[in-house]
Design a protein around this motif. Structure first.
Motif, mmCIF file in Angstrom:
data_model
loop_
_atom_site.group_PDB
_atom_site.id
_atom_site.type_symbol
_atom_site.label_atom_id
_atom_site.label_comp_id
_atom_site.label_asym_id
_atom_site.label_seq_id
_atom_site.Cartn_x
_atom_site.Cartn_y
_atom_site.Cartn_z
ATOM 1 N N MET A 71 0.834 -1.188 0.000
ATOM 2 C CA MET A 71 0.000 0.000 0.000
ATOM 3 C C MET A 71 0.868 1.237 0.000
ATOM 4 N N THR A 72 0.403 2.286 -0.616
ATOM 5 C CA THR A 72 1.188 3.515 -0.610
ATOM 6 C C THR A 72 0.473 4.563 0.213
ATOM 7 N N HIS A 73 1.245 5.248 1.022
ATOM 8 C CA HIS A 73 0.704 6.391 1.733
ATOM 9 C C HIS A 73 1.149 7.630 0.989
ATOM 10 N N ASP A 74 0.276 8.612 0.957
ATOM 11 C CA ASP A 74 0.545 9.779 0.146
ATOM 12 C C ASP A 74 1.292 10.820 0.954
ATOM 13 N N PHE A 75 2.647 10.671 1.003
ATOM 14 C CA PHE A 75 3.448 11.614 1.781
ATOM 15 C C PHE A 75 3.358 13.018 1.208
ATOM 16 N N ALA A 76 3.263 13.100 -0.117
ATOM 17 C CA ALA A 76 3.389 14.401 -0.768
ATOM 18 C C ALA A 76 2.329 15.374 -0.300
ATOM 19 N N ARG A 77 1.154 14.842 0.044
ATOM 20 C CA ARG A 77 0.083 15.755 0.406
ATOM 21 C C ARG A 77 0.046 16.045 1.899
ATOM 22 N N VAL A 78 0.961 15.400 2.656
ATOM 23 C CA VAL A 78 1.045 15.721 4.077
ATOM 24 C C VAL A 78 1.774 17.045 4.196
ATOM 25 N N ARG A 79 1.375 17.885 5.148
ATOM 26 C CA ARG A 79 1.951 19.222 5.182
ATOM 27 C C ARG A 79 3.459 19.179 5.438
ATOM 28 N N GLY A 80 4.108 20.242 5.016
ATOM 29 C CA GLY A 80 5.559 20.304 5.016
ATOM 30 C C GLY A 80 6.203 19.997 6.345
ATOM 31 N N GLU A 87 -3.054 20.014 15.259
ATOM 32 C CA GLU A 87 -2.846 18.584 15.530
ATOM 33 C C GLU A 87 -3.226 17.633 14.406
ATOM 34 N N PHE A 88 -4.130 18.011 13.514
ATOM 35 C CA PHE A 88 -4.790 16.993 12.683
ATOM 36 C C PHE A 88 -4.478 17.141 11.202
ATOM 37 N N THR A 89 -4.254 16.001 10.538
ATOM 38 C CA THR A 89 -3.913 15.983 9.111
ATOM 39 C C THR A 89 -5.015 15.336 8.263
ATOM 40 N N MET A 90 -6.125 14.980 8.902
ATOM 41 C CA MET A 90 -7.288 14.453 8.179
ATOM 42 C C MET A 90 -8.526 15.008 8.869
ATOM 43 N N VAL A 91 -9.540 15.305 8.098
ATOM 44 C CA VAL A 91 -10.763 15.899 8.637
ATOM 45 C C VAL A 91 -11.966 15.128 8.094
ATOM 46 N N THR A 92 -12.902 14.789 8.976
ATOM 47 C CA THR A 92 -14.174 14.187 8.548
ATOM 48 C C THR A 92 -15.312 15.094 8.987
ATOM 49 N N PRO A 93 -16.109 15.615 8.058
ATOM 50 C CA PRO A 93 -17.298 16.357 8.496
ATOM 51 C C PRO A 93 -18.197 15.431 9.316
ATOM 52 N N GLU A 94 -18.538 15.874 10.548
ATOM 53 C CA GLU A 94 -19.256 14.979 11.458
ATOM 54 C C GLU A 94 -20.682 14.718 10.977
ATOM 55 N N ASN A 95 -21.339 15.738 10.435
ATOM 56 C CA ASN A 95 -22.721 15.598 9.952
ATOM 57 C C ASN A 95 -22.964 16.256 8.590
ATOM 58 N N GLU A 96 -22.059 17.110 8.153
ATOM 59 C CA GLU A 96 -22.341 18.045 7.064
ATOM 60 C C GLU A 96 -22.348 17.431 5.671
ATOM 61 N N MET A 97 -21.812 16.205 5.520
ATOM 62 C CA MET A 97 -21.862 15.560 4.196
ATOM 63 C C MET A 97 -22.924 14.467 4.136
ATOM 64 N N LYS A 98 -23.707 14.341 5.193
ATOM 65 C CA LYS A 98 -24.742 13.296 5.217
ATOM 66 C C LYS A 98 -25.904 13.693 4.297
ATOM 67 N N GLY A 144 -3.626 22.221 5.214
ATOM 68 C CA GLY A 144 -2.856 21.142 4.591
ATOM 69 C C GLY A 144 -3.329 19.759 4.983
ATOM 70 N N ALA A 145 -4.573 19.647 5.448
ATOM 71 C CA ALA A 145 -5.120 18.333 5.822
ATOM 72 C C ALA A 145 -5.940 17.782 4.662
ATOM 73 N N ARG A 146 -6.201 16.496 4.710
ATOM 74 C CA ARG A 146 -7.058 15.847 3.721
ATOM 75 C C ARG A 146 -8.439 15.597 4.328
ATOM 76 N N VAL A 147 -9.353 15.085 3.504
ATOM 77 C CA VAL A 147 -10.750 14.947 3.931
ATOM 78 C C VAL A 147 -11.226 13.516 3.720
ATOM 79 N N ARG A 148 -11.851 12.967 4.758
ATOM 80 C CA ARG A 148 -12.622 11.728 4.603
ATOM 81 C C ARG A 148 -14.088 12.142 4.422
#
Ligand code: G3I
Length: 472
Positions: free
Chosen positions: A1-10, A78-89, A116-120
């Protein structure tokens, strides 16, 4: 599996580089897999620490809290990934049929991008939080509306989502292993694969996940999800990941086979993600549980990251259980510290890197030690079995001296067969089988231990027959 280092913040990537170089130098010097404590060079945020092993660390975010300075400060630090708790339902994004409403979800995506975070993405098709108009539909009309919803929302966010929870919580609780009897299920058993195909067509770059709760250990529900994923992979239905929500409390603690369960799904060829972690409790007990979950993810190569379901205890959907990493004032809890330290590699064995290690033949001949007596090593087995199959976790413990390699022997019952193993190299698939260490877990400190696992069909073995090790 590959993890996407490039998109992790500097900041995270430079930290990653530092850790890798430190490990490489150490590996050359001692010529073996090494243990690093992560103290001198430890990253100081959850996201940067997770990035050191190519993983993300995320949180659920509520759009209306983005104006809270304390909340926003912790989120962006602190966080490099974000999940909208209710807003994409569904109820939030399509309040009237074919009228879409993305303002709150877009605010969260914009915040993620700015830090510089990604989104689930969470969640395209679910029996809960459906708008009233969808709840009143059934049959073909509901199926078409659901597929249109998946297509429209995934298209709106095309290219901006790391992974979508395409389908959420579609299996029943309890021992039936059946699908949940929802309005979506009543449109036909193939509704899940139809949703996955629509999502793939709309956003080919997003990873597509199935997400559920009470699937964190091996049980009838997780076995049913496992069978579905296996079937999807066999038939070419697009699925890339499985989300394990991991909502824990005293009535539903972290299962003893949590890591083994992640690993068996990973062995199907999907990424595994811890998607909604929270653990009710306080103090050391809570901190230890967070350590176990974090270490389990680190121990499974295909575990891409961990998302906690909120930032402060007061942000939680079950706030009274104080299940998160920050208290109501935004202070770091013991659970934060244990999670950070675990991410920073305390006690974690890491493989040597590109420079080949100098191989030193063991100075002491291998010693075979049948458990439970003392000696070079011992091994203890725990089994999780269901009709026709099993997963075994084996804990290998070094004796009074450190060891540099180990091997465990056992005999599978007649008619049983090994299907796959993790954290060990297996020889044989029926009858007498052996499991040798792999490159990164041969070295065990005196009195320390490591774990490997395997899966098979038939009835499980009940004991190991021997543990052999070379002293370090
Ligand atoms: O926004 C309204 C507000 O205007 C109103 O005044 C208030 C009154 O109750 O309700 C607010 O909406 C609530 C919403 O959370 C935002 O706080 C809903 O009633 C409430 O049902 C909703 O709960 C969410 C729940 O999913 C719904 O099923 C939780 O925040 C959310 O954390 C929770 O998340 C789920 C995952 O999506 C799936 N896995 C389980 C997890 C925990 O239940």
């Amino acid at each position: 599996m590959t993890h996407d280092f490039a998109r992790v913040r500097g900041r995270s990537t430079s930290r990653l580089r530092g850790v890798v170089l430190t490990v490489a130098a150490g590996a050359v010097a001692i010529g073996a897999a090494i243990t690093f404590s992560g103290t001198a060079d430890a990253a100081t945020t959850l996201g940067a620490s997770a990035a050191a092993s190519g993983r993300y660390f995320g949180t659920a975010v509520a759009a209306y809290k983005l104006s809270d300075a304390t909340y926003l400060g912790i989120l962006s630090r602190e966080f490099t990934m974000v999940t909208p708790e209710n807003e994409m339902k569904w109820d939030a994004t399509e309040p009237s049929q074919n009228t879409f409403s993305y303002a709150n979800a877009d605010r969260i995506v914009a915040q993620a991008v700015s830090q510089g975070a990604r989104v689930r993405g969470h969640a395209l098709a679910w029996h809960q939080q459906q708008p009233g108009w969808a709840q009143s539909l059934s049959g073909t009309a509901l199926r078409s509306a659901m597929l249109n919803h998946v297509t429209q929302v995934a298209t709106h966010y095309r290219g901006q989502i790391y992974a979508w929870d395409v389908v959420n919580e579609a299996f029943a609780d309890g021992g039936s292993g059946a699908r949940r009897d929802s309005n979506l299920q009543q449109t036909g058993n193939d509704w899940i694969e139809a949703a996955f195909r629509a999502a793939r067509a709309a956003d080919p770059a997003a990873k597509l996940c199935y997400n559920d709760y009470n699937t964190d250990g091996q049980n009838a529900k997780s076995n049913a999800v496992y069978a579905m994923v296996q079937d999807f992979k066999t038939r070419g239905v697009p699925i890339d990941c499985v989300g394990f929500q991991s909502h824990f409390n005293s009535a539903s603690p972290v299962p003893s086979d949590y890591q083994a369960n992640l690993q068996r799904f990973a062995a199907l060829g999907v990424e595994v993600q811890i998607t909604e972690l929270d653990i009710e409790g306080s103090g050391t007990a809570q901190a230890d549980s967070y350590t176990r979950v974090t270490q389990a993810c680190l121990n499974v190569a295909q575990c891409a990251g961990i998302t906690v379901w909120g930032i402060r205890d007061t942000d939680s959907w079950r706030a009274s259980g104080t299940p998160l990493l920050f208290d109501g004032s935004g202070n770091k809890k013991a659970a934060y510290t244990s999670t950070l330290n675990t991410l920073n590699g305390a006690g974690t064995s890491v493989p040597p890197t590109t420079t080949p290690p100098v191989t030193t033949p063991p100075t002491t001949p291998p010693v075979t030690t049948p458990p439970p007596s003392g000696g070079a090593c011992s091994a203890a087995l725990s089994a999780n079995a269901w009709t026709g199959g099993f997963v075994i976790t084996v804990k290998v413990t070094a004796g009074a001296s450190a060891v540099s390699t180990w091997s465990v022997a056992l005999t599978l019952p007649s008619g049983s067969a090994l299907t796959n193993a993790w954290n060990a190299q297996a020889t044989g698939s029926s009858g007498a089988v052996q499991f040798a260490n792999v490159s990164y877990n041969g070295r065990i400190a005196a009195g320390g231990s490591t774990e490997f696992g395997f899966q098979g069909t038939g009835t499980p073995p009940t004991a190991v027959s021997g543990c052999t090790a070379s002293l370090a």
